[in-house]
Design an enzyme around this catalytic site. Structure first.
Site: not given
Length: 314
Positions: A111-112
């Site tokens: 994700s991030w």
């Protein structure tokens, strides 16, 4: 599988009064790896340790600035996020690698964490053995717009409308993210608590396939929820301090690095097109599509373990 516990841990001073929590688990003489957690603001978890064979890997996990066990915590009433940026986190990762005396390591991020992993790896490609990224994001404006400025709201209109109602715009607000960020620093602790809950309720709507209603369990801790919401809105407001598309255009730095990109077919938070575009810019990476998965779930975990086990033997 039995729980994998750290054999060492510590706090690394990284400047500006920040101290980053880190831990090592597995085998002290195993193949080095570092885990870059999502969020920003999620912190490292035991689940991430469990992706690795502890007999084969020396796994380093760390809590990014402001979250987890790192200090100062972003939930503090007077939290100052001015020294919490993507490029400060890149510097923190490199300081941690040097502190632990690791020459090169495998980088796993989701994700991030995949955006941060790419930012660090493109700056220090000579320090990377392999990369495994999942729920792939690359920090482009369009990705932030999709998730936080109304794009994915086409699939979750009722949840998005609830967040909009909870955060009415004031003078100077450019949208819902600005409004939420302002309220997350309101002098009234009840206002802060309420908007953190609403933000995290929105964040809970989109990760899983099929989607689940209600608040994800990790957000039940109000300090976690407040720090998470503050950090995410802080990064989104600044488009993560990344020139638009820079990590895709800079992917040539990864040309000699093997990689695995794992994405769910029904990932609303990180649509599969992100991984597809990165794979075109980094053809040495293998793209693995999990047809029955969203942003998280057992199918994603299974493919992560498979990729990590394969790299341990490589």
């Amino acid at each position: 599988m039995p729980a994998i516990e750290p054999y060492e841990h510590g706090m690394l001073a990284v400047g500006g009064g920040h101290r980053v929590y880190w831990e090592s688990c597995g085998h002290p003489r195993g193949k080095p790896a570092v885990v870059v957690h999502g969020g920003p603001g999620s912190g490292c978890t035991p689940w991430q340790r469990g992706l690795f064979d502890p007999a084969a890997w020396r796994v380093v996990l760390f809590d990014q600035r402001g979250c987890g066990r790192s200090t100062p915590h972003a939930s503090a009433p007077g939290a100052d996020l001015s020294c919490n940026t993507t490029w400060k986190l890149v510097e923190d990762m490199e300081a941690l690698r040097r502190h632990l005396g690791i020459d090169r390591w495998m980088v796993l991020g989701g994700s991030w964490g995949s955006t941060l992993a790419l930012a660090w790896a493109e700056r220090f490609p000579e320090r990377v053995t392999e990369m495994v990224l999942f729920g792939v994001t690359t920090g482009r404006r369009a990705e932030f717009d999709w998730l936080f400025r109304g794009g994915v709201a086409a699939f979750f209109p009722e949840q998005w409308e609830r967040l909009r109602r909870a955060a009415p715009l004031a003078a100077g607000d450019r949208g819902v993210v600005d409004a939420c960020h302002r309220l997350l620093f309101d002098p009234d602790p009840e206002v802060r608590r309420r908007i953190a809950f609403e933000w995290c309720l929105w964040e809970s709507a989109t990760p899983e396939w099929p989607p689940k209603a209600g608040l994800a369990p990790r957000f039940e801790d109000p300090d976690f929820a407040l720090a998470f919401a503050r950090l995410v809105t802080h990064y989104v407001r600044h488009d993560a301090w990344l020139d638009d598309g820079c990590l895709l255009s800079g992917a040539g730095a990864l040309a000699g690095i093997p990689g695995v990109l794992i994405n769910g077919r029904y990932d609303f938070q990180a649509p599969i097109a992100n991984a597809w575009e990165l794979n075109k810019a980094w053809p040495r990476a293998e793209l693995v599509i999990v047809d029955d998965a969203g942003h998280a779930g057992e199918g994603i975990s299974r493919e992560l373990r498979r990729a990590v086990d394969r790299l341990a033997r490589g």
